[in-house]
Design a protein around this motif. Structure first.
Motif, PDB file in Angstrom:
ATOM      1  N   GLU A  16       0.834  -1.197   0.000  1.00 11.83           N
ATOM      2  CA  GLU A  16       0.000   0.000   0.000  1.00 11.83           C
ATOM      3  C   GLU A  16       0.872   1.251   0.000  1.00 11.83           C
ATOM      4  O   GLU A  16       1.818   1.365   0.780  1.00 11.83           O
ATOM      5  CB  GLU A  16      -0.908   0.001   1.227  1.00 11.83           C
ATOM      6  N   ASP A  17       0.552   2.180  -0.888  1.00 15.56           N
ATOM      7  CA  ASP A  17       1.320   3.409  -0.999  1.00 15.56           C
ATOM      8  C   ASP A  17       1.078   4.289   0.216  1.00 15.56           C
ATOM      9  O   ASP A  17      -0.069   4.613   0.540  1.00 15.56           O
ATOM     10  CB  ASP A  17       0.915   4.163  -2.277  1.00 15.56           C
ATOM     11  N   ARG A  18       2.145   4.597   0.890  1.00 18.56           N
ATOM     12  CA  ARG A  18       2.068   5.536   2.007  1.00 18.56           C
ATOM     13  C   ARG A  18       3.442   6.157   2.220  1.00 18.56           C
ATOM     14  O   ARG A  18       4.471   5.605   1.840  1.00 18.56           O
ATOM     15  CB  ARG A  18       1.539   4.872   3.263  1.00 18.56           C
ATOM     16  N   VAL A  22       9.564   4.261   0.916  1.00 19.92           N
ATOM     17  CA  VAL A  22      10.779   4.349   0.110  1.00 19.92           C
ATOM     18  C   VAL A  22      11.964   4.681   1.008  1.00 19.92           C
ATOM     19  O   VAL A  22      13.043   4.090   0.882  1.00 19.92           O
ATOM     20  CB  VAL A  22      10.613   5.377  -1.021  1.00 19.92           C
ATOM     21  N   SER A  23      11.777   5.587   1.931  1.00 21.94           N
ATOM     22  CA  SER A  23      12.847   5.944   2.862  1.00 21.94           C
ATOM     23  C   SER A  23      13.289   4.744   3.694  1.00 21.94           C
ATOM     24  O   SER A  23      14.485   4.505   3.874  1.00 21.94           O
ATOM     25  CB  SER A  23      12.377   7.075   3.788  1.00 21.94           C
ATOM     26  N   LEU A  44       0.431   1.851  -8.830  1.00 21.22           N
ATOM     27  CA  LEU A  44      -0.582   1.165  -9.625  1.00 21.22           C
ATOM     28  C   LEU A  44      -1.785   0.952  -8.724  1.00 21.22           C
ATOM     29  O   LEU A  44      -1.698   0.195  -7.754  1.00 21.22           O
ATOM     30  CB  LEU A  44      -0.043  -0.165 -10.151  1.00 21.22           C
ATOM     31  N   GLY A  45      -2.883   1.637  -9.021  1.00 18.93           N
ATOM     32  CA  GLY A  45      -4.011   1.636  -8.096  1.00 18.93           C
ATOM     33  C   GLY A  45      -3.546   2.331  -6.831  1.00 18.93           C
ATOM     34  O   GLY A  45      -2.986   3.425  -6.878  1.00 18.93           O
ATOM     35  N   ASN A  46      -3.718   1.676  -5.685  1.00 18.06           N
ATOM     36  CA  ASN A  46      -3.248   2.225  -4.410  1.00 18.06           C
ATOM     37  C   ASN A  46      -1.967   1.534  -3.952  1.00 18.06           C
ATOM     38  O   ASN A  46      -1.576   1.639  -2.810  1.00 18.06           O
ATOM     39  CB  ASN A  46      -4.340   2.085  -3.339  1.00 18.06           C
ATOM     40  N   GLU A  47      -1.333   0.791  -4.859  1.00 17.09           N
ATOM     41  CA  GLU A  47      -0.143   0.023  -4.508  1.00 17.09           C
ATOM     42  C   GLU A  47       1.126   0.671  -5.052  1.00 17.09           C
ATOM     43  O   GLU A  47       1.160   1.108  -6.202  1.00 17.09           O
ATOM     44  CB  GLU A  47      -0.242  -1.410  -5.041  1.00 17.09           C
ATOM     45  N   LEU A  48       2.139   0.702  -4.215  1.00 12.93           N
ATOM     46  CA  LEU A  48       3.466   1.152  -4.605  1.00 12.93           C
ATOM     47  C   LEU A  48       4.265  -0.077  -5.028  1.00 12.93           C
ATOM     48  O   LEU A  48       4.234  -1.101  -4.341  1.00 12.93           O
ATOM     49  CB  LEU A  48       4.172   1.812  -3.414  1.00 12.93           C
ATOM     50  N   THR A  49       4.940   0.017  -6.145  1.00 17.21           N
ATOM     51  CA  THR A  49       5.859  -1.016  -6.586  1.00 17.21           C
ATOM     52  C   THR A  49       7.231  -0.374  -6.701  1.00 17.21           C
ATOM     53  O   THR A  49       7.388   0.633  -7.392  1.00 17.21           O
ATOM     54  CB  THR A  49       5.438  -1.589  -7.955  1.00 17.21           C
TER      55      THR A  49
END
Length: 177
Positions: A16-18, A22-23, A44-49
């Motif tokens: 889930e992107d939040r 990344v940090s 992509l959607g609400n997902e971070l890749t």
């Protein structure tokens, strides 16, 4: 050869992107004494890749292999890793981007990528999405690729022109190297 170039691993994290993910991942890479050689992020959607190519000595690569699963679970991420080696560049005469747009039609991307495969051209990068324009759902795609020395670029472009008519897409080729 530097200490960082001894071994390589590809790391993929999906979740889930939040803010802060990344940090956290780049800090883990640093703490394990690995170097980020290449990376890509996509939402992509609400997902971070997040995909990274890391390098380091054997100890550093082993450290990331052992610590990433725990960190991934803490962050709610699905993670995968695979050891790899340096990419061997084939001889090519030029690099290009192809951008195309049209009405969103199932199978278009599949036909374009098949065209590249049939012409023995590897795709280096691909980004595609859809958008609404004047009540129609449209698609756009950008591919980056290198033309091998044994491929006739003029014939390739003519063949793609024919395919673009069949697929009803507008396109532009740009030489980038």
């Amino acid at each position: 050869m530097t200490a960082f170039s001894n071994h390589q691993i590809v790391l993929t994290a999906i979740g889930e992107d939040r803010s802060g993910i990344v940090s956290e991942l780049t800090q883990l890479v640093s703490d394990c004494h690995c170097n980020i050689i290449d990376s890509r992020i996509a939402i992509l959607g609400n997902e971070l890749t997040f995909i990274m190519l890391l390098s380091g000595d054997m100890s550093a690569i082993s450290r990331i292999e052992h610590t990433l699963p725990t960190k991934g679970m803490e962050l709610g991420l699905l993670t995968m890793m695979k050891r790899t080696s340096s990419h061997n560049q084939s001889e090519f005469c030029a690099g290009y981007t192809l951008e195309y747009t049209g009405i969103d039609t199932p199978g278009t991307l599949s036909k374009v990528t098949r065209f590249f495969a049939d012409n023995n051209i590897n795709i280096c990068s691909l980004k595609s999405d859809t958008y609404e324009e004047e009540t129609e759902l449209k698609m756009r795609c950008e591919l980056e690729f290198n033309i091998p020395v044994d491929v006739d670029i003029d014939q390739f472009k003519i063949s793609f022109e024919n395919l673009s008519h069949v697929l009803n897409v507008d396109y532009i080729f740009r030489r980038i190297r």
